[in-house]
Design an enzyme around this catalytic site. Sequence first.
Site, short mmCIF file in Angstrom:
data_model
loop_
_atom_site.label_atom_id
_atom_site.label_comp_id
_atom_site.label_asym_id
_atom_site.label_seq_id
_atom_site.Cartn_x
_atom_site.Cartn_y
_atom_site.Cartn_z
N ARG B 383 0.82 -1.21 0.00
CA ARG B 383 0.00 0.00 0.00
C ARG B 383 0.86 1.26 0.00
NH1 ARG B 383 -5.94 0.29 2.25
NH2 ARG B 383 -6.57 2.14 1.15
N CYS B 384 1.84 1.27 -0.87
CA CYS B 384 2.62 2.49 -1.07
C CYS B 384 3.26 2.37 -2.44
CB CYS B 384 3.72 2.62 -0.02
SG CYS B 384 4.98 1.36 -0.15
N GLU B 759 -2.65 5.07 -1.60
CA GLU B 759 -1.53 4.67 -0.76
C GLU B 759 -1.04 5.78 0.15
OE1 GLU B 759 -0.10 1.23 -3.76
OE2 GLU B 759 0.78 3.18 -4.07
#
Lengths: 283, 805
Positions: B383-384, B759
């Site tokens: 999630r980035c 993100e």
Amino acid sequence: MIPSTFEYHRPDDLAAVIALLQEHGDEARVVAGGHSLIPMMKLRMADPAHLIDLQGLSDLKGIEIGDVIRIGAMTTQAEIIDHDGLAEAAPIMAEAARQIADPQVRNLGTVGGNIANGDPGNDMPGLMQCLDARFTLVGPDGTREVAARDFYEAAYVTTREEEEVLTAVSFDRPRGGYAYEKQKRKIGDYATAAAAVQIVAEGGRVSAASVAMTNLSDVPVFSAAAGAALEGTACGEEAVQAAVAAMLGDIDPMEDNRGPVEFKKHVAGVILARAIVRAWSRA
Amino acid sequence: MKDLPDTEERKAGLKGLGCSRKRVEDARFTQGKGNYVDDIKMAGMLHGDFVRSPYAHARVKSINAEAALALPGVIAVLTAKDLEPLGLHWMPTLAGDKQMVLADGKVLFQGQEVAFVVATDRYIAADAVDLVEVDYEDLPVVVDPFKAQDPDAPVLREDLEGVTEGAHGPRRHHNHIFTWEAGDEAGANAAIDGAEVVAEETIYYHRTHPCPLETCGCVASMDKVNGKLTLYGTFQAPHVVRTVASLLSGIDEHNIRVVSPDIGGGFGNKVGVYPGYVCSIVATIVTGKPVKWVEDRMENLMATAFARDYWMTGRIGATKDGRITGLHAHVTADHGAFDACADPTKFPAGFFHICTGSYDIPAAYCAVDGIYTNKAPGGVAYRCSFRVTEAAYFIERMIEVLAIKLGMDAAELRAKNFIRKEQFPYTSALGWEYDSGDYHTAWDKALKAVGYEALRKEQAERVEAFKRGETRKLLGIGLTHFTEIVGAGPVKNCDILGMGMFDSCEIRIHPTGSAIARLGTISQGQGHATTFAQILASEIGISADKITVEEGDTDTAPYGLGTYGSRSTPVAGAATAMAGRKIRAKAQMIAAYLLEVHDDDLEWDIDRFVVKGAPERFKTMAEIAYASYNQAIPGVEPGLEAVSYYDPPNMTYPFGAYICVMEIDVDTGEHEIRQFYALDDCGTRINPMIIEGQVHGGLTEALAIAMGQEIAYDDIGNVKTGTLMDFFLPTAWETPHYTTDHTETPSPHHPIGAKGVGESPNVGGVPAFSNAVHDAFRAFGLTQTHMPHDHWRIWKTARDLGLHG
């Protein structure tokens, strides 16, 4: 996460359960709510060839309130929480049950399963120490009662014989103030440390106190010394610390992902102190 | 004259940009009617399951499958020996390394795939796994990336012995993978050495795992009659999987169809190719029957791609009054047994060089050393964007460390060093061109919203009360101003296995004025079917309710690089807008013909072309669509379709200001989040409700990472956190209330100005939570303590500071 093959039985009376246990010996296990046994089966840490489901035994459900309180082994944690009579007679039961797992688990998880499984992480065994409960066991040779304080021998090892079924727990209606205090990492977790305390006050002094701890040894810990440290005192800071010191002599925590031994001992002391203060405030 | 509906009413009817339209996906998800990989059942389908290594490092002396094969229902037990003739016992990773599909002579991490059992039934497969006898000889285990670099450290990758040149340059040790650097080291060192104040710190961003609710899995089905292979799976990049499957198997790409059905969360975990996919393909080719493989939760946590595990050492120089002059960063990156990071090819440390963050730092340098250990491979962007959460955590901690050294308020230090609005587009010392930003406005808004000064006053009073023995709780104020870099990427810089990181959209307008759009991306919960229809609605004047969005089937969707790194909106969203504009351009020609005017005499008005100066003369998009199919228009092809492949000119740079207010019990190590304020600037906002949902979800994952979630190993490489009892996944109970807010600074180079947001909350959330913990103890002398901040670690911090008396 796929269990080994097993035969599923769902008898509708206790005699049939005991007959199955006699027939299959250590290849059989009874299952109540299944929230301890089934995960262990999925991990293949338990692989009973015969699984005997107790859900068909309606006799094992129910809560009787009198001078003695009797709770059927198949009573769920949710039923403990929702029972008005129990809330009045032994409010520590619901206070503890609310801190067990989550609503879905509590809807299925039973008092008997929680007690009989012998997992030191379970909350009811510690609570039963505090309440000085008796466990009713039924086997091929009839019915017998075992004191909760004599029941646990080691992790997952109890005095229950293989062919016996735990059918009920009973304890005298508790007196005085109470508290069940539990620290856990998250919902659904076992206790980092938990304390069950009942205190009776007379004339501003502790006339009787009972202290038990959860998940701080390989068995639930009844600390007679901690209770004794409180008796006769006004339950001030000094007495609380004396009780904590006494309790620390009775526990034997192990390091795990919740933290090292030193941390667990410290938290056990904090949790017990909080439980005593809350119980005293209600005494 | 036709009635002209009110302009605002027509605009609202489109449910286009800015509309909090309800998610069209939710009707099926909330009714349990989604269609996930494990829901797929095919006639004669077989089931695969893995024999996995209990050891972190061991030689595999023999594998005996006799007993397993004797079990009725067991079809095959595949080992590396069976895959070797096909050249499939190893496979290439996305990072230029190679990885064992099945243990080839040795195992290198606990949970590694050793043999693949295929059976007629899922239960039989599991029973057979227990019957496969593997004889191991254990080898010395290395789980520490620093000890792995000792001269006499065990050789983990015997296949690379003597290989001194890796995919990203020279290897200087047998357990060293690469050294990657950016910036001017001499310049950065000179700036720091000459600085009035220098702060140094080592910051560890621990190993964790994306842990999507749905684990990884696939169903592979070879049709031996027509030679076509269909592969259903949990793929965040289905088109890339098709290309990889073709290259690995030798099956022509047109004979492979890859389908990502509904996906229950990805978070980077489903970008890579796993041995389960390869073994399922081999098994279906061998047996001629469909083969399903779906891992369980423990397998997912133990063996699929982890995230983070960066040891980051920073030096930061500043003037006495807090003006930052230079930054030096060195990272020791634990990549596990194989380098299977999912990064664009040229960036083995992802975009870590965004580590100057939101600050105008004139001189900077960073270097990353990738190291092999006996841990699971991975290193994905959980999630980035690629390694951006590590970079953001690093700089946001370094700012706090510097603030302590300067004796300065950390909010003031940030504001003093922000890149100013008028500096955009801004080129950082590490080479990025930030597209747009207005950091001071966002920061001031955030500080005001939480009542920052009052909070600091309360905190100071709390410290005094604590010292007087009146309370055992401390108050922490966690500040973060993060800058993301998302939307990979320009094809000239960014590729995966040689595939340029463009994305695509293909639109067909139906005769009656509804439409279907297909994209090269794939939603895993992001709500693409909702939001991409909104982009299109605003571009072509057809209501979002009349636009179907389809993704994930390589036979129908245009080629794209998939969904991760917040790239869908910046890249595929741009392709959608551009394809929409092609539709509108053709529609204008058709409208001009129908209205008998010149193209230039028309202007676009929400959902129609109107003759300039004659508002009663117009053609709606629906009318134009119909005409495109039923009229012969000179010089214009029938139909109304368009496709766009979009190569973005730059990344986008979303940013945000987060503030977390946390109470900490020094005696138990427990925490309570009293307030969390999240201001996000993701440029143009497509669907505010979905943005809010994304922010809530990302913050909750950030909470998990900062406060307890980790993949921990013991000294001999056993995974200590392989179940959800020990791996922290927050429920509603642990999740605090979030207050969301926004500013809107559009990207100047994106067709609709959007930047991506999925993100940001993880990138900004982790430092906000962690800084709150640190800040609570600042008054007692704490500079740095490592995540995750679970009870016992917070307790230990308090104890080490002497707070337990």
